[in-house]
Design an enzyme around this catalytic site. Sequence first.
Site, PDB file in Angstrom:
ATOM      1  N   ASP A 315       0.820  -1.211   0.000  1.00  0.00           N
ATOM      2  CA  ASP A 315       0.000   0.000   0.000  1.00  0.00           C
ATOM      3  C   ASP A 315       0.855   1.263   0.000  1.00  0.00           C
ATOM      4  O   ASP A 315       1.919   1.317   0.618  1.00  0.00           O
ATOM      5  CB  ASP A 315      -0.890  -0.018   1.252  1.00  0.00           C
ATOM      6  CG  ASP A 315      -1.849   1.152   1.313  1.00  0.00           C
ATOM      7  OD1 ASP A 315      -2.690   1.267   0.407  1.00  0.00           O
ATOM      8  OD2 ASP A 315      -1.746   1.953   2.260  1.00  0.00           O
ATOM      9  N   GLU A 368       1.161  -0.529  -5.131  1.00  0.00           N
ATOM     10  CA  GLU A 368       0.186   0.536  -5.382  1.00  0.00           C
ATOM     11  C   GLU A 368       1.003   1.834  -5.450  1.00  0.00           C
ATOM     12  O   GLU A 368       1.316   2.437  -4.434  1.00  0.00           O
ATOM     13  CB  GLU A 368      -0.858   0.618  -4.269  1.00  0.00           C
ATOM     14  CG  GLU A 368      -1.997   1.565  -4.608  1.00  0.00           C
ATOM     15  CD  GLU A 368      -2.336   2.558  -3.501  1.00  0.00           C
ATOM     16  OE1 GLU A 368      -3.115   3.492  -3.767  1.00  0.00           O
ATOM     17  OE2 GLU A 368      -1.808   2.417  -2.389  1.00  0.00           O
TER      18      GLU A 368
END
Length: 635
Positions: A315, A368
């Site tokens: 993330d 990401e």
Amino acid sequence: MAQTTVYSLFTDFDINLFKTGKHYRLYEKFGSHIVTVDGIEGTYFAVWAPSAKKVSVIGDFNYWKANEHELNVRWDSSGIWEGFIPFVGKGNLYKYKIESHNNGIVTEKADPYARRCEHPPKTASVVWEDTYKWKDKTWLKNRKKHNAIDAPFSVYEVHLGSWKKNIEEDRSLSYYELADDLVNYVKDMNFTHVELMPIMEFPYDPSWGYQITGYFAPTSRFGYPEEFKYLVDKLHQNDIGIILDWVPSHFPEDPHGLGFFDGSNLYEHPDPKKGYHQDWKSLIFNYERNEVRSFLISNAVFWLDQYHADGLRVDAVASMLFLDYSREDGQWEPNMYGGRENLAVISFLKELNEEIYASFPDVQTIAEESTAFPMVSKPTSIGGLGFGMKWMMGWMHDTLEYFQKDPIYRKYHQNDITFSLAYAFTENFMLPLSHDEVVYGKNSILGRMPGDEWQRFANLRLLYGYMFTHPGTKLLFMGGEIGQYNEWNFQGSVEWNLLDFNPHQNTQNYVKALNKLYKTTPALYENGFSHEGFEWISYDDHENSVISYIRKGYKEKDQVVVVCNMTPNLMENYKIGVNQKGRLSEIFNSDDESFGGSGVKNNKSISIKKTAWNGKAFSADIILPPLGIVVFKIG
């Protein structure tokens, strides 16, 4: 004072690796471990607290009193406190009470390495071990085939707390229940993988799991650790991979968490310009500290090792890579070369991926990462960060912008829908329509589509068809597959009642069929990250708002032709160029009546003529359904 026995699981080699940031299995040493010492069963505790002058284990076994069970500090300047407490065992609650050399500050902390945590809002750690017997040997043996970059990779992104509710009891499903309901659903829908938003323990539901306090514990909201293993096992037994969201970018300031752990900035960077995230009001790991790097890499390895995860989606990588991320002038300082890149993060991510792929060569790490930072998914040996894939945020943004427009205006924005192919092969891209796109007033994916109800669903089918035939792997957030009207609500569930209505049932059938097409058509996945897998037929027919292209697998006979009509106009005798003679046979059509379409199709195989068109030696005249995508085989 109760007795704490001197005992250690650490060797001198362990300590050396820890200090140099090269110990990648710290969970085998730190935390609480049930052991037998001198014939007495109890629990060994170990915690890193170099600024402490005293560390006590407090718990339900000593009435939460400090000084009852003090740990011993090691003599090797490692900052590790450890000891064996007799008769403490599985299920006992505990925390560490730490008295700091720093102005006498006292903290009470959960164990950073705890394998189980109390159900929030309670915050204690739980002594735990399990003897789960895995039954996924066949999956692990064949995982390389399922997880390869030239394999079909269609991911269903799930927030466990809001996928489905037990309505009678007004609660989320347990890991055991999900092992039936979720597994059967994903298999029926033909997805190849599930991605779970963070399941590591977290205190605050509205954070969706992205503010973690228990990095080594699956959240107790849905059951015990072995029950989560059972869910993973069931997925594997049904040939479904599992990807876990992993958050090494920041952590919350909750009093029982990692922040100011031993009265000092232990896990977080001491400089707020590097150690505090203003957007998320959270703390940023100190990637310059060897022991912190070991903690994070060990955590990534833990989920792959102990829970058989098949990949990690990392993330907020962009927030880690850039010193000036979401900061104004004066709120950040350049690196030693005068640049904005965080050099410690770059070296950390390379080391992370090198260790993961060395120890688990058949998994995938997925970044990401929303910027143009180069070579995110290229090997570290040639200067890349070493990820297996990267989210294609540019494709997502441009595509959703394009599909929001009324078809009458799309001819002025042809470049928005074709531009992604200018850079599609610079990285190993995954195309994401994730949870981030259906929150905070952005609307659901269906809610973005223009036109009347029929056109909105046709547009949605067209969008998904374009996504699944575009180079790259795929990710779709739960609810998108049934054409949910409303934004995602983490307190609710997917609006399964919509399946009582034909448009939503048809959309679900369409996504199921689209996944099957993708999985059974080698041209759509074998060269998904290579120029060799894609060839334009026409990207410049803006007057008709049509794009057409060829997808290619390893074998020439497997290639398919894809044509997208971005308008509600039926087009008969639409000419496309092709590279070879033969016949075109329609193998997929988003306008099929079973999907809620109007039923316009190419019923018979189409003769390819020796008439040059679109720069190709041959051509064929086809029928294009309104707001439709059609896929042909050449034979």
